[in-house]
Design a protein around this motif. Structure first.
Motif: not given
Length: 97
Positions: A16-28, A94-97
């Motif tokens: 789950q942590l890997q998926q969240l990190k990948a989603a965070s990088v994609c959104i950024r 807004d998602l990144m803050t």
């Protein structure tokens, strides 16, 4: 709790942590890509409005042309949040803050 369940919980956590990190990088990355478009609209608006004011002062022959450019720049400023990429940029920020 048996051994299989005890081993499964950390694996699920890290997955789950890997998926969240990948989603965070994609959104950024997506937010940064949209930032270029938003910045380009802002630059075009600023150049158009200030350039048309300067053109109106120098060349007083076509006041309708210069005032139309100024009105278009102001309209672009008023509608900037209507453009899909500007809305998406705001949402991604807004998602990144």
């Amino acid at each position: 709790m048996n051994n299989a369940t005890a081993k499964r919980q950390p694996d699920l956590y890290w997955q789950q942590l890997q998926q969240l990190k990948a989603a965070s990088v994609c959104i950024r990355l997506y937010r940064n890509q949209l930032a270029w478009r938003v910045r380009a609209v802002e630059i075009i608006k600023a150049v158009a409005s200030s350039g048309s004011i300067a053109g109106w002062v120098v060349f007083k022959d076509y006041p309708i042309l210069w005032s139309s450019i100024i009105v278009a720049a102001q309209l672009l400023d008023a509608l900037k949040n209507v453009f899909p990429f500007a809305r998406n940029y705001k949402s991604a920020s807004d998602l990144m803050t």
